[in-house]
Design a protein around this motif. Structure first.
Motif, PDB file in Angstrom:
ATOM      1  N   LYS A   2       0.813  -1.209   0.000  1.00 34.26           N
ATOM      2  CA  LYS A   2       0.000   0.000   0.000  1.00 34.26           C
ATOM      3  C   LYS A   2       0.853   1.269   0.000  1.00 34.26           C
ATOM      4  O   LYS A   2       0.504   2.257  -0.646  1.00 34.26           O
ATOM      5  CB  LYS A   2      -0.935  -0.014   1.209  1.00 34.26           C
ATOM      6  CG  LYS A   2      -1.912   1.130   1.216  1.00 34.26           C
ATOM      7  CD  LYS A   2      -2.878   1.018   2.359  1.00 34.26           C
ATOM      8  CE  LYS A   2      -3.861   2.170   2.321  1.00 34.26           C
ATOM      9  NZ  LYS A   2      -4.849   2.066   3.378  1.00 34.26           N
ATOM     10  N   LEU A   3       1.958   1.263   0.716  1.00 35.71           N
ATOM     11  CA  LEU A   3       2.807   2.450   0.774  1.00 35.71           C
ATOM     12  C   LEU A   3       3.383   2.808  -0.590  1.00 35.71           C
ATOM     13  O   LEU A   3       3.563   3.979  -0.905  1.00 35.71           O
ATOM     14  CB  LEU A   3       3.934   2.259   1.791  1.00 35.71           C
ATOM     15  CG  LEU A   3       3.508   2.176   3.253  1.00 35.71           C
ATOM     16  CD1 LEU A   3       4.694   1.809   4.137  1.00 35.71           C
ATOM     17  CD2 LEU A   3       2.871   3.471   3.713  1.00 35.71           C
ATOM     18  N   LYS A   5       1.880   1.954  -3.534  1.00 37.52           N
ATOM     19  CA  LYS A   5       0.724   2.365  -4.352  1.00 37.52           C
ATOM     20  C   LYS A   5       0.298   3.793  -4.064  1.00 37.52           C
ATOM     21  O   LYS A   5      -0.171   4.489  -4.952  1.00 37.52           O
ATOM     22  CB  LYS A   5      -0.444   1.410  -4.144  1.00 37.52           C
ATOM     23  CG  LYS A   5      -0.209   0.041  -4.735  1.00 37.52           C
ATOM     24  CD  LYS A   5      -1.392  -0.870  -4.499  1.00 37.52           C
ATOM     25  CE  LYS A   5      -1.099  -2.248  -5.050  1.00 37.52           C
ATOM     26  NZ  LYS A   5      -2.205  -3.175  -4.813  1.00 37.52           N
ATOM     27  N   THR A   6       0.463   4.239  -2.824  1.00 35.71           N
ATOM     28  CA  THR A   6       0.058   5.595  -2.459  1.00 35.71           C
ATOM     29  C   THR A   6       1.181   6.608  -2.659  1.00 35.71           C
ATOM     30  O   THR A   6       0.991   7.799  -2.417  1.00 35.71           O
ATOM     31  CB  THR A   6      -0.418   5.659  -0.995  1.00 35.71           C
ATOM     32  OG1 THR A   6       0.653   5.241  -0.141  1.00 35.71           O
ATOM     33  CG2 THR A   6      -1.641   4.794  -0.772  1.00 35.71           C
ATOM     34  N   GLN A   8       3.971   6.874  -0.982  1.00 40.66           N
ATOM     35  CA  GLN A   8       4.710   7.222   0.232  1.00 40.66           C
ATOM     36  C   GLN A   8       6.083   6.558   0.261  1.00 40.66           C
ATOM     37  O   GLN A   8       6.980   7.026   0.959  1.00 40.66           O
ATOM     38  CB  GLN A   8       3.902   6.825   1.470  1.00 40.66           C
ATOM     39  CG  GLN A   8       2.612   7.614   1.596  1.00 40.66           C
ATOM     40  CD  GLN A   8       1.773   7.112   2.737  1.00 40.66           C
ATOM     41  OE1 GLN A   8       1.403   5.944   2.785  1.00 40.66           O
ATOM     42  NE2 GLN A   8       1.463   7.993   3.665  1.00 40.66           N
TER      43      GLN A   8
END
Length: 60
Positions: A2-3, A5-6, A8
């Motif tokens: 997720k990090l 994909k976002t 970050q």
């Protein structure tokens, strides 16, 4: 991850984490030895990752 994909965490960190996981699985479950150079690389990448995350928390 997720990090990644976002945005970050960079794609480079995502790829490094995947490689580190492969090394861990190799050592923990296959019983193969991990080369010293690979282990040192993994520790260095982990340190970079932690520093990056700490920087993200400092910004919040």
């Amino acid at each position: 991850m997720k990090l990644v994909k976002t945005g970050q965490v960079s794609i480079e960190f995502g790829k490094a984490l995947n490689r580190v996981e492969d090394l861990r699985l190799m050592g923990d479950y296959k019983g193969d030895l991990v080369a010293k150079e690979d282990a040192q690389w993994a520790v260095a990448k982990a340190s970079e990752f932690v520093e990056h995350l700490l920087g993200l928390f400092d910004k919040s």
